[in-house]
Design a protein around this motif. Structure first.
Motif, PDB file in Angstrom:
ATOM      1  N   GLN A 229       7.694  -0.409   0.278  1.00  9.79           N
ATOM      2  CA  GLN A 229       7.755  -0.202   1.629  1.00  9.79           C
ATOM      3  C   GLN A 229       6.285  -0.176   2.227  1.00  9.79           C
ATOM      4  O   GLN A 229       6.041  -0.567   3.347  1.00  9.79           O
ATOM      5  N   ALA A 230       5.140   0.203   1.422  1.00 14.49           N
ATOM      6  CA  ALA A 230       3.811   0.334   2.141  1.00 14.49           C
ATOM      7  C   ALA A 230       2.817   0.387   1.142  1.00 14.49           C
ATOM      8  O   ALA A 230       3.270   0.839  -0.195  1.00 14.49           O
ATOM      9  N   THR A 231       1.651   0.072   1.230  1.00 13.54           N
ATOM     10  CA  THR A 231       0.574   0.193   0.189  1.00 13.54           C
ATOM     11  C   THR A 231      -0.720   0.760   1.040  1.00 13.54           C
ATOM     12  O   THR A 231      -0.902   0.820   2.354  1.00 13.54           O
ATOM     13  N   SER A 232      -1.313   1.701   0.444  1.00 12.94           N
ATOM     14  CA  SER A 232      -2.258   2.413   0.855  1.00 12.94           C
ATOM     15  C   SER A 232      -3.509   1.654   1.284  1.00 12.94           C
ATOM     16  O   SER A 232      -3.720   0.603   0.479  1.00 12.94           O
ATOM     17  N   GLU A 233      -4.337   2.241   2.095  1.00  7.85           N
ATOM     18  CA  GLU A 233      -5.496   1.477   2.368  1.00  7.85           C
ATOM     19  C   GLU A 233      -6.687   1.596   1.389  1.00  7.85           C
ATOM     20  O   GLU A 233      -6.488   2.539   0.407  1.00  7.85           O
ATOM     21  N   GLY A 248       8.628  16.318   1.725  1.00  8.49           N
ATOM     22  CA  GLY A 248       8.795  14.969   1.909  1.00  8.49           C
ATOM     23  C   GLY A 248       7.916  14.572   2.900  1.00  8.49           C
ATOM     24  O   GLY A 248       7.936  13.335   3.722  1.00  8.49           O
ATOM     25  N   SER A 249       6.895  15.444   3.467  1.00  2.40           N
ATOM     26  CA  SER A 249       5.890  15.013   4.245  1.00  2.40           C
ATOM     27  C   SER A 249       4.709  14.261   3.992  1.00  2.40           C
ATOM     28  O   SER A 249       4.118  13.154   4.431  1.00  2.40           O
ATOM     29  N   LEU A 250       4.056  14.968   2.927  1.00  2.00           N
ATOM     30  CA  LEU A 250       2.757  14.368   2.240  1.00  2.00           C
ATOM     31  C   LEU A 250       2.790  13.891   0.836  1.00  2.00           C
ATOM     32  O   LEU A 250       3.582  14.654  -0.116  1.00  2.00           O
ATOM     33  N   ILE A 251       1.800  13.063   0.725  1.00  2.00           N
ATOM     34  CA  ILE A 251       1.528  12.581  -0.959  1.00  2.00           C
ATOM     35  C   ILE A 251       0.263  13.118  -1.155  1.00  2.00           C
ATOM     36  O   ILE A 251      -0.789  13.020  -0.431  1.00  2.00           O
ATOM     37  N   MET A 266      -1.682  11.773   1.961  1.00  2.00           N
ATOM     38  CA  MET A 266      -1.302  10.435   2.607  1.00  2.00           C
ATOM     39  C   MET A 266       0.259  10.786   3.141  1.00  2.00           C
ATOM     40  O   MET A 266       0.683  11.438   2.343  1.00  2.00           O
ATOM     41  N   GLU A 267       0.425   9.672   4.183  1.00  2.00           N
ATOM     42  CA  GLU A 267       1.879   9.748   4.523  1.00  2.00           C
ATOM     43  C   GLU A 267       2.398   8.664   3.787  1.00  2.00           C
ATOM     44  O   GLU A 267       2.004   7.974   3.054  1.00  2.00           O
ATOM     45  N   LYS A 268       3.745   8.433   4.068  1.00  2.00           N
ATOM     46  CA  LYS A 268       4.606   7.304   3.449  1.00  2.00           C
ATOM     47  C   LYS A 268       4.096   6.022   3.836  1.00  2.00           C
ATOM     48  O   LYS A 268       4.387   5.062   3.114  1.00  2.00           O
TER      49      LYS A 268
END
Length: 1235
Positions: A229-233, A248-251, A266-268
């Motif tokens: 779904q996504a990759t962190s910067e 479910g809001s933050l990692i 981090m967000e999802k």
């Protein structure tokens, strides 16, 4: 503003397994621990210290026997009743918890680096040694296998809108070099293993792994189907710890900056979203893991020192962090010391208990910590307490004194800086010094803080005596005296620390004894029991318990009026959520919690879920404080509070009318402000606020009401006006005018006259109100047109002009009218004004003084406005005008179907012929015969009249003949006998029949006047007796209710008849009554009723005094009702002989008695009256019609009541209301149908 308080910790060191623990999991159903080492897997119950089951991992070859094997994951599977573990060698093994058998369900040749199950235990993620992700079902069927490192960003790739490359964008103070800076590789101590974490709903999971190109960690987010779904910067210094917040809001992860070490979120979509700095330097410690608890309220940070100490060992510690109002607080710090055997190797939160933390050390010792939320507040009860609240924030204690100010967190009134993280803080519980607090830090030290008035510049401590001397900035030296017993103790209520939402009672140690019934029990309770459920927070302040509930309400209960059982019942009820006047309940924002309550004040501090504070004034606290102020005659404090909080000002009077009226001068002096007095007067209403808006509690004494029959507003206005006029009429001029205007019938004429006096004689006192100011103020209170009419009604044309000038009227309209009035004769002028203002009674009064020529106009006014009674009072009885008005009144009565009353008027004004016609029409045969004999009619016409009357009354002629035969021998004796028996009409008939009008003056009229006095005195005596009995009945019922409650509190019968238990037991203990009941069981109903009435005694304290009082009240009502016909006949002869004043007095007295008894019926016989408390065998039927109250008592048990009810309804066809109070007979439904 809550802290984490350690409720208990359980340490178990009985387990000693081979090797050292590597992974562990908690069984949600049993609470036991599953611990895996390099040799075996063990199920262990730390509460009992027993090994439940155990299996070797080396026997079947899942791990090597040399101890070099590694378990990379362990998970309890409740549905399968098994535990799943993964080894670094690539095996996935199921351990059956029932049979203790091991089963290999799969193997990966390339080895495994981690295993993570979804929260619903439907999917499992395995990461392999070749940097791939294997997704499988709970039955271990592969779904997909993808590489961890993907070149694509994922499905959530951002859309480029043409802002150019990252290198050309603005980079703030770092400059463009920031875009060219290379990503630093992972730290040297990173284990390079992937970390997998699931979102709470199981729809997404994140993987943190070392990027092959940069050597730094990168986080990727995948969905449940295994799609990226996504990759962190790229993030410099990102570390291995990774944990997705269950909500479910933050990692959460950790990052090393050049100047700090922080936890980042981090967000999802992979973008950073906030962080907080750890109180450590970047080279001081490393973060091994981050762990969110199950409700996302606490974040555990597991740290280990980077460098060894002097002994070559490193310290390990766990920190617990919480967030409120966007600020992160360090609430707990657990230090495990440098001993490697005591260092934790496995840490996890309990899946069922959100605030339970499990730790397993290298030496197989298991430690379970149970925390609970608590608000540390000062416990003072007087105004010297600052209502302080202490919040732990690492090495600082943030103290807010809510008595002085409300400071939103994370700000505070002042900070206390310590040398080590604080784990516990508490305030002194002694009555003096409640602002002192003590703090327990992570290094085992206790620090005590006390408040000093002034700035301390130096401190000296004597090691021998322990004395501490303080030097203040102003030169004073203070000696600090310590108490002999420096221990902390408290008796507390607490909400359920394990998330159940209940309000519980814990006895920590002996509490300070408080003078209230509930709290006195603290010293005797050593157990734990639940008072209520669905409670989110609570606080005790003075005599009140305040709680907030999960239904978003704030309840405030007075403890001194409640027993423990009563408190449980009150907390279990809904608190009257549909009752807007319930002062114990208030709606609050969802999730609100009580922070503190300011002692001896009305402020309640609430904290919202997002962390901000709100101050409310709970109505129960406000009213309690107002009652204290009013009882102590602090009217100004009460007024200011009521004005600020919008409490109806009528409460000042309604709380205690007698005390207010006796201290009006004190009230005026304390308020002092004219505007405040006027505000109080303008808010006055007839409503009793203590019974409607602010009802008193059942235990509070009822304040005596003034005996005056005046209305409340009139009483208060007259009392205030009288006192202000005696104090300073010039100063309180506007308030005096307000008192006149605010009365139920506004005294605008008097107010206008006072304004006129100010204009004629302006006051010379400084600051006195002028006529212009007074008139402007009156115009503010009253409509200008109404004020103009009232000024015209004063007949003072100067005053009329003064008001007219301030109005919007055109001078061309009112000046010609005023000039016309000035030209009229004074009485006719006033008549014209009153008629213009529709004050017809006053107009008739003035017109009657205008002379003979205006009588036709007066007669016309009387007929139009039906002012016959008023007109008859204005003319003498022997005048021609009186006779004319009487005839006109008689015509009106005939039109209104009241021919008998018309006949009486015509007879007494000298019109016997017309009176005879009226009596004949109304079938009043006795009066008709009297008038016929007075005329006198010829014998033939008299016989014809008798035959006509006989047609309407069949038996009157035979009765008359009998009386006439008996009276021929001695008519005077018969007349006197009739007068003695109050047969006024029959006596009058015989007087005219035998032409003995002399008896009218000598015997009849004196007897009538004597009867009036007798009846009036008797009615007044009955009213007094009725009032005494009713008051005593209320006292007896209150005493019995108190006795019943006391018996219930002592574990009396818990049933529907419990209310009757006290009186039933007292009656049954008297053998006289019990034997009497058995003896009369076979008697007739008449004798049985007589025997039952013998039990009824009005003696104070008798067992059946309440029944006796009700029976006596019923007899009084019966007696007064039986007088109805007698009073009616007496009123008729009084009117006939022109005794109008005596007739009016008797009628008013009888009407007062009827109204008083009518109003008392619901109080004496309430609808919820129990069987044993009502009069025996009495059916009370009260029938209201348009003229009076008719009462009928049926003392019978048979079906005759049905017939009597039918007869009553048939005879009274104009009934408006019927109230039934039925005892021992079930006829209420039948009577309702008849109605």
């Amino acid at each position: 503003m809550r802290n984490l308080k350690l409720l208990k910790s359980l340490r178990s060191s009985e387990l000693q397994g081979p090797g050292s623990p590597q992974c562990f999991s908690v069984r949600a159903d049993t609470g036991s621990l599953l611990i895996a080492s390099q040799y075996s897997i063990t199920e262990y119950d730390p509460r009992t210290g027993q090994v439940v089951s155990e299996a070797s991992l080396t026997a079947d070859g899942f791990l090597p026997e040399d101890g070099s094997g590694v378990v990379v994951g362990l998970q309890d599977l409740a549905e399968l009743e098994s535990a799943c573990l993964a080894t670094a060698g690539g095996d996935v093994v199921l351990f059956n918890l029932n049979t203790c058998q091991l089963e290999c369900v799969g193997s990966v040749d390339r080895g495994l680096t981690s295993m993570s199950w979804s929260p619903d235990e439907e999917l499992v993620i395995l990461t392999t040694g070749q940097e791939t992700i294997i997704m499988m079902t709970k039955d271990f069927e592969p779904i997909t296998e993808v590489g961890i490192h993907q070149d694509d960003f994922g499905e959530g790739k951002f859309i480029t809108v043409g802002w150019g490359k990252k290198e050309t964008q603005f980079h703030g103070s770092e400059g463009k070099q920031a875009a060219q800076r290379k990503i630093q590789p992972a730290v040297s101590w990173d284990d390079h293993r992937p970390r997998v974490t699931w979102r709470g709903d199981g729809q997404l999971f994140a993987v943190s792994a070392i990027c092959p190109q940069t050597g730094a960690r990168k986080v990727r987010v995948w969905n449940r189907e295994g799609v990226l779904q996504a990759t962190s910067e790229p993030i410099n210094g990102l570390e291995q710890a990774l944990c997705w917040k269950p909500s479910g809001s933050l990692i959460a992860s950790t990052q090393r900056h050049p100047n700090k070490h922080s936890v980042v979120f981090m967000e999802k979509n992979g973008l950073l979203h906030g962080d907080f700095a750890l109180p450590l330097s970047k080279v001081q410690a490393k973060v091994k893991e981050l762990l969110w608890n199950s409700d996302s309220a606490v974040l555990a940070v597991w740290l280990e020192d980077m460098s060894a100490g002097e002994d070559g060992q490193v310290n390990t510690y766990i920190q617990l962090w919480t967030v409120a109002n966007y600020h992160w607080y360090l609430k707990q710090s657990l230090e495990f010391g440098p001993d490697p055997q005591k260092a934790p190797v496995c840490v996890c939160w309990d899946p069922e208990r959100p605030l339970r933390l499990h730790v397993v050390t290298r030496s197989w010792t298991s430690i379970t910590y149970d925390w609970g939320w608590t608000t540390e507040r000062s416990t003072g009860l007087d105004a010297t307490d600052n209502a302080s609240v202490a919040v732990i924030d690492g090495e600082k204690i943030l103290v807010t004194t809510f008595r002085q100010c409300v400071v939103p967190p994370p700000m505070c009134s002042f900070e206390l800086q310590l040398k080590s993280p604080v784990n516990q803080v508490t305030f002194l519980c002694q009555p003096e010094g409640t602002n002192q607090l003590a703090a327990f830090t992570a290094d085992g030290q206790i620090s005590v803080y006390t408040q000093v008035d002034g700035v301390v510049v130096s401190v000296v401590h004597s090691s021998q005596t322990g004395t501490v001397a303080l030097q203040l900035e102003d030169g004073r030296i203070r000696k600090l005296i310590w108490g002999q017993q420096m221990y902390l103790y408290s008796c507390v209520l607490a909400t359920d620390p394990w998330g159940g939402g209940g309000l519980h009672f814990f006895l920590v140690s002996l509490a300070v004894k408080k003078q209230q019934s509930f709290l006195e029990m603290c010293a005797f309770i050593s157990a734990y029991f639940q008072l209520a459920s669905s409670v989110s927070s609570f606080a005790i302040c003075n005599d009140f318990l305040l709680i907030t509930t999960h239904s978003h309400t704030c309840r405030c209960l007075q403890l001194s009026t409640l027993t423990v059982k009563g408190l449980q019942a009150a907390l279990a009820s809904d608190g009257g959520q549909n009752d807007q006047n319930d002062e114990t309940l208030r709606r609050v924002e969802r999730g609100s919690r009580i922070v503190t309550v300011v002692p001896q004040d009305t402020r309640v501090i609430l904290q919202m879920p997002r962390g901000n504070l709100e101050t409310i004034h709970h109505r129960a606290l406000v009213l309690a404080q107002l009652r204290k102020w009013l009882d102590s005659l602090k009217f100004r404090d009460a007024f200011e509070c009521m004005r600020k909080l919008r409490i109806n000002l009528n409460f000042i009077y309604d709380h205690n009318p007698k005390a207010f009226l006796e201290n009006i001068e004190t009230f005026i002096k304390q308020l002092s402000s004219i505007n405040h007095i006027n505000l109080f007067l303008t808010e006055l209403k007839e409503e009793d606020t203590t019974s409607s808006m602010y009802p008193r509690s059942e235990s509070s004494p009822v304040q005596p009401q003034p005996a005056s029959k005046q209305k409340k507003v009139d009483v208060v206005c007259d009392a205030l006006r009288s006192v202000m006029e005696s104090m300073d009429p010039n100063k309180y001029c506007l308030s005096i005018l307000t008192a006149h205007v605010k009365k139920t019938i506004p005294e605008l004429e008097i107010a206008l006259q006072k304004v006129h006096e100010l204009r004629e004689n302006p006051p010379k006192a400084p600051g006195a109100v002028s006529a212009e100011e007074a008139l402007k103020y009156l115009l503010f209170l009253v409509n200008v047109n109404d004020l103009y009419d009232y000024s015209l009604g004063t007949y003072d044309f100067d005053l009329v002009l003064m008001v007219a000038e301030k109005s919007q009227k055109d001078p061309k309209e009112y000046l010609p009218f005023l000039n016309m009035l000035k030209s009229l004769e004074p009485n006719y002028q006033r008549y014209t004004i009153d008629k213009h203002l529709k004050r017809y009674r006053k107009a008739l009064h003035h017109l009657s003084k205008c002379g003979e020529e205006h009588f036709p106009e007066a007669l016309q006014l009387v007929k139009e406005q039906k002012l016959y009674s008023e007109a008859l009072r204005l003319y003498s009885a022997d005048s021609a005008h009186y006779k004319t008005l009487s005839c006109a009144y008689a015509e009106h009565l005939v039109e209104q179907q009241q021919a008998e009353q018309a006949g009486l008027l015509l007879w007494r004004c000298g019109e016997p012929a017309r009176a005879l016609q009226a009596f004949a029409t109304s079938s009043s045969w006795r009066n008709a015969i009297c008038v016929a004999q007075q005329i006198p009619l010829p014998p033939d016409q008299l016989a014809l009249l008798a035959r006509d009357l006989a047609g309407n009354h069949e038996n009157w002629w035979s009765c008359d003949l009998e009386i006439e035969v008996e009276s021929r021998e001695d008519c005077e004796e018969a007349i006197l006998a009739l007068i003695t028996g109050a047969s006024w009409e029959e006596a009058l008939r015989l007087i005219y029949m035998h032409n003995r009008q002399d008896i009218t003056e000598t015997n009849l009229k004196p007897a009538i006047l004597e009867a009036v006095n007798t009846q009036t005195s008797f009615l007044e005596a009955q009213i007094g007796t009725f009032t005494r009995h009713k008051t005593r009945l209320a006292v007896v019922r209150e005493q019995k209710e108190k006795a019943r409650l006391e018996m219930l509190d002592e574990d009396g019968p818990d049933c529907a008849d419990a209310e009757l238990y006290s009186e039933a037991s007292s009656v049954m203990t008297n053998s006289k009554y019990s034997h009497s009941n058995s003896r009369i069981s076979s008697r007739s109903s008449k004798n049985r009723r007589k025997a039952e009435r013998k039990k009824l005694s009005l003696k104070e304290g008798s067992p059946m005094e309440d029944r006796a009082l009700m029976f006596a009240l019923a007899e009084i009502i019966t007696t007064v009702d039986k007088m109805r016909e007698e009073v009616h006949n007496l009123l008729k002869v009084l009117v006939l002989f022109q005794f109008d004043k005596q007739a009016e007095k008797l009628q008013l007295t009888y009407d007062e008695a009827l109204q008083m008894m009518e109003a008392a019926v619901p109080e004496v016989w309430p609808e919820g009256l129990q069987t044993s408390q009502a009069p025996v065998n009495i059916v009370l039927i009260i029938v209201f019609n348009s003229l009076s109250v008719h009462l009928t008592f049926c003392i019978s048990m048979d079906l005759k009541i049905k017939t009597e009810c039918e007869t009553l309804l048939l005879d009274k066809m104009n009934i408006n209301k019927v109230y039934l109070y039925v005892q021992n007979l079930n006829i209420a439904k039948y009577f309702k149908k008849l109605q």
